[in-house]
Design an enzyme around this catalytic site. Structure first.
Site, PDB file in Angstrom:
ATOM      1  N   GLY A  56      -5.836  -3.843  -5.458  1.00  0.00           N
ATOM      2  CA  GLY A  56      -5.119  -3.139  -6.260  1.00  0.00           C
ATOM      3  C   GLY A  56      -3.749  -3.361  -6.262  1.00  0.00           C
ATOM      4  N   ASP A  57      -3.150  -2.952  -7.382  1.00  0.00           N
ATOM      5  CA  ASP A  57      -1.674  -2.791  -8.010  1.00  0.00           C
ATOM      6  C   ASP A  57      -1.290  -1.617  -8.603  1.00  0.00           C
ATOM      7  OD1 ASP A  57       0.490  -4.619  -7.361  1.00  0.00           O
ATOM      8  OD2 ASP A  57       0.568  -4.279  -9.597  1.00  0.00           O
ATOM      9  N   SER A  58       0.098  -1.301  -8.317  1.00  0.00           N
ATOM     10  CA  SER A  58       0.542  -0.358  -8.975  1.00  0.00           C
ATOM     11  C   SER A  58       1.774  -0.584  -9.874  1.00  0.00           C
ATOM     12  CB  SER A  58       0.669   1.063  -8.069  1.00  0.00           C
ATOM     13  OG  SER A  58      -0.326   1.345  -7.608  1.00  0.00           O
TER      14      SER A  58
END
Length: 264
Positions: free
Chosen positions: A81-83
């Protein structure tokens, strides 16, 4: 069922643990800046928020999927995941420096809020006969007793630059696509900040060090929770991964219900 978390983020691990899932933590070792720069150069333009977080989510999950963990091949599902936080068309990652964090807070407060983009990638690395490839044309949510079946999962296409092409994602919306052994999704949440935050409060918050290593220079599961007055979208997406979207990816993409990951 085993879930590998391609991250060392305490926030992501805590989210899963609160949901009854104890993931296997593995550092992906991805150079995020280099990956984003290479994709941007190949496209000849800056990446959009959804493109950036999807690209890095895939990179992280891919880095772990075929690695050995504690001397053994991965056996289960791998999540990456990444934000990124977008304010007035500008993407904010981790500020690292207190001066940068203070300036970002002033810009965010001037705008009143922004959109948190959360990228997700799940790769199937089960090593028994339960593993099956995704068929985007036929895969639907649930079984025959499902009251409201979801539409078929769209087919995942990746650009020559390595960027997943997920189509337009409106702020506050989400999208999901699958191909072969992987499902990629982007979720988002629109945040509104308190309109009476003072410079002293910003300085005090930055001085704690909490905002320096998180996307957008804030957390909703920490001291910044008091500064956010509204969230339109999944709160967990703001923390680091959207639990509803991850559940949907596993169910719609691989036919595996959420409760099979619970640590009982």
């Amino acid at each position: 069922m085993r879930l590998y978390l391609a991250s060392t983020s305490p926030a992501r691990r805590a989210l899963l643990a609160q949901s009854g899932i104890e993931p296997v933590l593995v550092s992906p070792g991805v150079d995020e800046d280099a990956a984003a720069s290479a994709a941007s150069a190949s496209l000849g333009r800056d990446l959009t928020g959804p493109e950036l977080v999807a690209l890095l989510a895939v990179a992280k999950a891919s880095a772990v999927a075929d690695a050995d963990v504690a001397g053994s091949p991965v056996d289960g599902f791998v999540f990456g995941g990444d934000s990124a936080f977008e304010v007035d068309g500008r993407l904010y990652g981790k500020p690292h420096d207190p001066a940068v964090a203070r300036e970002r807070w002033r810009q965010m407060l001037t705008a009143g809020g922004g959109t948190l983009w959360s990228g997700h990638c799940v790769i199937d690395r089960r090593r028994d006969d339960r593993r099956r490839d995704v068929d985007p044309a036929t895969r639907r949510t649930g079984g025959p007793d499902t009251a409201r079946p979801a539409p078929p999962v769209r087919s995942l296409v990746t650009s020559p630059a390595g960027v997943p092409e997920l189509g337009e994602v409106a702020p506050g919306g989400s999208t999901l696509a699958a191909h072969g052994d992987r499902v990629v999704a982007v979720d988002s949440a629109v945040l509104t900040f308190a309109d009476d935050l003072s410079t002293d409060e910003i300085d005090a918050y930055v001085a704690t060090g909490e905002p320096l290593e998180v996307a957008g220079a804030f957390t909703i599961d920490g001291r910044a929770a008091a500064y956010i007055t509204r969230i339109d979208g999944a709160p967990s997406a703001v923390v680091g991964l959207s639990l509803p979207v991850l559940r949907s990816m596993l169910l719609r993409g691989f036919g595996v219900p959420w409760h099979e990951f619970w640590s009982l």
